[in-house]
Design a protein around this motif. Structure first.
Motif, mmCIF file in Angstrom:
data_model
loop_
_atom_site.group_PDB
_atom_site.id
_atom_site.type_symbol
_atom_site.label_atom_id
_atom_site.label_comp_id
_atom_site.label_asym_id
_atom_site.label_seq_id
_atom_site.Cartn_x
_atom_site.Cartn_y
_atom_site.Cartn_z
ATOM 1 N N GLY A 32 1.981 -21.003 38.558
ATOM 2 C CA GLY A 32 1.619 -20.612 37.039
ATOM 3 C C GLY A 32 1.891 -21.635 36.132
ATOM 4 N N GLY A 33 2.197 -22.872 36.481
ATOM 5 C CA GLY A 33 2.676 -23.941 35.536
ATOM 6 C C GLY A 33 3.940 -23.628 34.921
ATOM 7 N N THR A 34 4.773 -23.006 35.561
ATOM 8 C CA THR A 34 5.956 -22.665 34.934
ATOM 9 C C THR A 34 7.247 -23.023 36.057
ATOM 10 O OG1 THR A 34 5.254 -20.652 33.932
ATOM 11 C CG2 THR A 34 7.748 -21.033 34.115
ATOM 12 N N PRO A 35 8.003 -24.085 35.465
ATOM 13 C CA PRO A 35 9.264 -24.481 36.370
ATOM 14 C C PRO A 35 10.113 -23.282 36.795
ATOM 15 C CG PRO A 35 9.221 -25.846 34.675
ATOM 16 C CD PRO A 35 8.182 -24.693 34.107
ATOM 17 N N VAL A 36 10.408 -23.124 38.165
ATOM 18 C CA VAL A 36 11.359 -21.928 38.480
ATOM 19 C C VAL A 36 12.510 -22.595 39.432
ATOM 20 C CG1 VAL A 36 9.397 -20.278 38.289
ATOM 21 C CG2 VAL A 36 9.656 -21.213 40.626
ATOM 22 N N SER A 37 13.621 -21.936 39.786
ATOM 23 C CA SER A 37 14.418 -22.352 40.403
ATOM 24 C C SER A 37 14.097 -22.671 42.195
ATOM 25 C CB SER A 37 15.688 -21.319 40.346
ATOM 26 O OG SER A 37 15.454 -20.220 40.970
ATOM 27 N N LYS A 114 -2.435 -14.987 52.870
ATOM 28 C CA LYS A 114 -2.591 -13.596 53.327
ATOM 29 C C LYS A 114 -1.451 -12.890 52.851
ATOM 30 C CE LYS A 114 -2.125 -10.971 57.570
ATOM 31 N NZ LYS A 114 -1.053 -10.275 57.129
ATOM 32 N N ARG A 115 -0.174 -13.699 52.666
ATOM 33 C CA ARG A 115 1.171 -13.099 52.264
ATOM 34 C C ARG A 115 1.004 -12.999 50.790
ATOM 35 N NH1 ARG A 115 7.275 -15.622 53.346
ATOM 36 N NH2 ARG A 115 8.293 -13.636 53.184
ATOM 37 N N GLY A 116 0.548 -13.830 49.878
ATOM 38 C CA GLY A 116 0.869 -13.717 48.585
ATOM 39 C C GLY A 116 1.819 -14.352 48.091
ATOM 40 N N PRO A 117 2.082 -14.530 46.688
ATOM 41 C CA PRO A 117 3.091 -15.412 45.903
ATOM 42 C C PRO A 117 4.362 -14.609 45.990
ATOM 43 C CG PRO A 117 1.523 -14.616 44.258
ATOM 44 C CD PRO A 117 0.925 -14.486 45.674
ATOM 45 N N LYS A 118 5.376 -15.166 45.535
ATOM 46 C CA LYS A 118 6.665 -14.583 45.510
ATOM 47 C C LYS A 118 6.712 -14.422 43.822
ATOM 48 C CE LYS A 118 11.693 -15.077 46.442
ATOM 49 N NZ LYS A 118 12.612 -16.127 47.092
ATOM 50 N N CYS A 119 6.977 -13.055 43.429
ATOM 51 C CA CYS A 119 6.945 -12.745 42.042
ATOM 52 C C CYS A 119 8.317 -12.300 41.353
ATOM 53 C CB CYS A 119 5.734 -11.502 41.577
ATOM 54 S SG CYS A 119 4.218 -11.921 42.251
ATOM 55 N N GLU A 120 8.371 -12.266 40.036
ATOM 56 C CA GLU A 120 9.659 -11.791 39.467
ATOM 57 C C GLU A 120 9.621 -10.552 38.874
ATOM 58 O OE1 GLU A 120 12.720 -13.464 36.118
ATOM 59 O OE2 GLU A 120 10.672 -13.830 35.928
ATOM 60 N N PHE A 121 10.457 -9.494 39.167
ATOM 61 C CA PHE A 121 10.268 -8.199 38.668
ATOM 62 C C PHE A 121 11.461 -7.895 37.993
ATOM 63 C CE2 PHE A 121 7.407 -8.347 41.995
ATOM 64 C CZ PHE A 121 6.272 -7.622 41.693
ATOM 65 N N VAL A 122 11.444 -7.369 36.863
ATOM 66 C CA VAL A 122 12.820 -6.848 36.142
ATOM 67 C C VAL A 122 12.680 -5.429 36.097
ATOM 68 C CG1 VAL A 122 13.938 -7.129 33.949
ATOM 69 C CG2 VAL A 122 12.695 -8.960 34.858
ATOM 70 N N PRO A 147 5.823 -15.192 37.370
ATOM 71 C CA PRO A 147 5.430 -15.758 36.221
ATOM 72 C C PRO A 147 3.898 -15.746 35.871
ATOM 73 C CG PRO A 147 6.535 -17.392 37.872
ATOM 74 C CD PRO A 147 6.242 -16.006 38.376
ATOM 75 N N ASN A 148 3.575 -15.966 34.799
ATOM 76 C CA ASN A 148 2.192 -15.675 34.219
ATOM 77 C C ASN A 148 1.098 -16.385 35.096
ATOM 78 O OD1 ASN A 148 3.110 -14.083 32.299
ATOM 79 N ND2 ASN A 148 3.176 -15.578 30.861
ATOM 80 N N HIS A 149 0.152 -15.776 35.329
ATOM 81 C CA HIS A 149 -0.869 -16.398 36.166
ATOM 82 C C HIS A 149 -0.598 -16.928 37.635
ATOM 83 C CE1 HIS A 149 -2.819 -15.813 32.329
ATOM 84 N NE2 HIS A 149 -2.151 -16.476 31.849
ATOM 85 N N ILE A 150 0.476 -16.387 38.248
ATOM 86 C CA ILE A 150 0.868 -17.043 39.452
ATOM 87 C C ILE A 150 0.011 -16.859 40.407
ATOM 88 C CG2 ILE A 150 2.341 -14.969 40.038
ATOM 89 C CD1 ILE A 150 4.228 -16.915 41.446
#
Length: 200
Positions: A32-37, A114-122, A147-150
């Protein structure tokens, strides 16, 4: 058509594809254009399909294909018995390397789509990264909060990788066939695919 000319055309076409695949894979490291670890990046991105498979490994076939045009069609360092056949046979081997590299990128991209992205949930101040679409429920694609638009980011870039790596496989397969004709035909004068004019 000249065998070497055909190989050069394929080599030139593979260059932008390799560059674009590398760039697409690099962009996937910023969901989504966001740096992540590192540990929160989608697994398939960390397999470097676009960078290694469709990028680095594609450099070797490209260099060989581009060099065929400059080969002496009917000799190698003055030795008429080896030059053209050996050069074209070598191009078959490197075409196979290209097919393997692009195939790796293609498979990784297909699995990622097929698997989709890894997303953050709180949940209750507890942050958890997971694959919400891993169970095959693609109706949940709008339920990836961060992240947004991931989701469109990953889908678009992996789709491009899938298409471009597929194109690379086709081009390398064409060169393998072209190289086979060049290997079997030998010198240009007896080879219809090389135009019979003494030029590669």
């Amino acid at each position: 058509m000249c065998c070497g000319g055909c190989a050069k055309c394929i080599g030139v076409t593979l260059i932008p594809l390799a560059v674009l695949c590398t760039l697409a894979n690099i962009l996937l490291f910023f969901p989504g254009g966001t740096p992540v670890s590192w540990e929160n990046i989608t697994d398939e991105v960390r397999l470097f399909g676009g960078i290694l498979g469709s990028g680095v490994l594609m450099v070797f076939p490209v260099l060989v294909f581009l060099g065929l045009k400059n080969n002496d069609c009917c000799g190698c360092c003055g030795n008429e018995s080896c030059g053209k056949r050996f050069a074209m046979f070598t191009s078959i081997i490197f075409a196979a390397v290209g097919i393997v590299g692009a195939g790796y990128s293609f498979i990784v991209s297909a699995v990622a789509l097929k698997r989709g992205p890894k997303c953050e949930f709180v949940n209750n101040t507890i942050t958890e990264w997971k694959y919400p679409f891993d169970n095959g429920n693609h109706d949940m694609r709008n339920d990836c909060p961060s992240p947004n638009h991931i989701v469109p980011w990953n889908f678009t870039l992996f789709s491009l990788l899938l298409i471009m790596s597929g194109s690379q496989m086709v081009l390398c397969a064409i060169q393998a066939i072209n190289g086979l004709f060049g290997t079997l035909c030998g010198d240009c004068k007896s080879c219809g695919c090389c135009g019979g004019d003494g030029a590669v």
